[in-house]
Enzyme design. Sequence first.
Site, PDB file in Angstrom:
ATOM      1  N   ARG A 228       0.852  -1.180   0.000  1.00 12.41           N
ATOM      2  CA  ARG A 228       0.000   0.000   0.000  1.00 12.41           C
ATOM      3  C   ARG A 228       0.890   1.233   0.000  1.00 12.41           C
ATOM      4  NH1 ARG A 228      -3.746  -2.276  -1.655  1.00 12.41           N
ATOM      5  NH2 ARG A 228      -5.682  -2.890  -0.609  1.00 12.41           N
ATOM      6  N   HIS A 276      -0.094   0.929  -9.815  1.00 14.19           N
ATOM      7  CA  HIS A 276      -0.910   0.118  -8.900  1.00 14.19           C
ATOM      8  C   HIS A 276      -1.628  -0.995  -9.662  1.00 14.19           C
ATOM      9  CE1 HIS A 276      -3.233   0.006  -4.848  1.00 14.19           C
ATOM     10  NE2 HIS A 276      -3.010  -1.199  -5.326  1.00 14.19           N
TER      11      HIS A 276
END
Lengths: 313, 313
Positions: A228, A276
């Site tokens: 993350r 991502h």
Amino acid sequence: MSLLVAVTWETQPWVERFRRHLPDRDIVVLGDDFDRNAIRYVATWGPKPGSLSNLPNLEAIFSLGAGVDHLMSYPGLPAAPIVRVAQDDLTHRMSEYMVLHCLMYLREQRRFDEDQKAKRWNPDRAPPIAGEVRVGIMGFGVLGQDAARKLKVMGFDVAGWSRTPKSVEGFDAYAGEDGLTSFLNRTDILIALMPLTPDTQGILNRSLFRKLARDGKLGGPILINAGRGKLQVEADILSCLDDGTLQAATLDVFETEPLPESSPLWTHPRVTITPHNSATSEPEATARYIAQQIRRHEAGEAFENVVDRARGY
Amino acid sequence: MSLLVAVTWETQPWVERFRRHLPDRDIVVLGDDFDRNAIRYVATWGPKPGSLSNLPNLEAIFSLGAGVDHLMSYPGLPAAPIVRVAQDDLTHRMSEYMVLHCLMYLREQRRFDEDQKAKRWNPDRAPPIAGEVRVGIMGFGVLGQDAARKLKVMGFDVAGWSRTPKSVEGFDAYAGEDGLTSFLNRTDILIALMPLTPDTQGILNRSLFRKLARDGKLGGPILINAGRGKLQVEADILSCLDDGTLQAATLDVFETEPLPESSPLWTHPRVTITPHNSATSEPEATARYIAQQIRRHEAGEAFENVVDRARGY
């Protein structure tokens, strides 16, 4: 017996997928006119505040991606069990990403790219072999262990670290605050795959990077973060790259996503950026998994992959 | 009981390595004043014409690299057995190279490099997973099988092709002229690892590329050649890249090495070039291997990895 789909994007495709996999249920979305008492399940990603309130008969909340930090920070989260989607495809994709980027560093692919650009034929410097490079995986769960196993097949010297002790056959497993320094001291390539919790927010910072091995074969420690973005302090990554505390970084996640155009990470010569997508969940497989879990539950079995709310993952 | 080192480069380091691993032998080089009758072994790479003549007591010729085409084309090669160096390190390095480059194509790393250069955040297009991509390895010996095994662990759908039938557990193995078309028809990424012989010279040409699969997930067939440069017809690679018969190529070897600055391969946007170092032999391990083989032989055992002169490898 309804399933509420609470997502902020791609609503209709999700509804269609669930209708296909759960043809005997009502599939509803926020904004539909539906009976809140009939909602037994919610499938969600980043629900808007208030959207999960007043669901008195809720039996489970399914997260539509691998992480659940989007739910843990949701104010007034209902008490029903949170079920994480565990998907083989997602695990395999993440391992592809990790093996790819570890090998790019091992085999100095960026140097050869530069040589090609300059039409330079320079075979002389032989890179180390994988067995001489120590990979350390922070977050030694399903994803971390699969990556560890594949990196080991490629020859890398792999160890894992997790918050609570884990015994994983074939690997040195470090744990907790006590094990962290020894783990970092033996690590040339640090892979971050841990969940985002209040404890791990900003953990990838200068003080951690300073503990990485300085005697490795790659010219300095390397960071790969596909966990993350909020695990990392980007200002520290940049300053550590510039003063040699880090040699290079591959980042799939960022403090702010999409990564703002103004970020100096985009153009840093020793930073590799991906948007991502190291391991996107495959929506079809996700819907299938959730339908399976609902049927399991209704047959009297326990949900799999239930989140421990105290730990936050 | 002397060992003659016949190399055209790095002579002294080789002599020192052999003296360390065979301290009880005379190690001599061309140009030294030595008794040709005393020479039992030759360790060589690309020997100059004439350098291996008049060695009446020769018992073995050791090739200092993986291939032996440099010996097979040597005029007046002595009749002694030719022993190929088989080295785990070399095998592992080759597999690192193959897994790296297959993953770069699978995960569209070049597209993400371009996106980064343009500060473009584009996560939408999900690449296929490894299981959807068919890798075909031409040359299914020690190197090919190790690469196959590792690519399979990464999830790729792998098959092999060799000149003579081979049965390799866990893989579809195609063989001979008869099996070649079916093998190519099911191949998205073609890996060339076969030896250079009169039969394989120029085999990587337009007529072969045209048989590769056109229904794959990577937008067209891909060639990875880390075998020998003379396997390939570079003019065909270039024209096939330009008309779409090939989608991309990664080349570690070339018709002429170093690759001339004038070659259009250097700047082709869909060509990745490395300078014939996909799997360099580690000199220390090579010297150790040769010393072991000599001791084996003198203890009455057979040499390992003896070249079949009729096949040429």
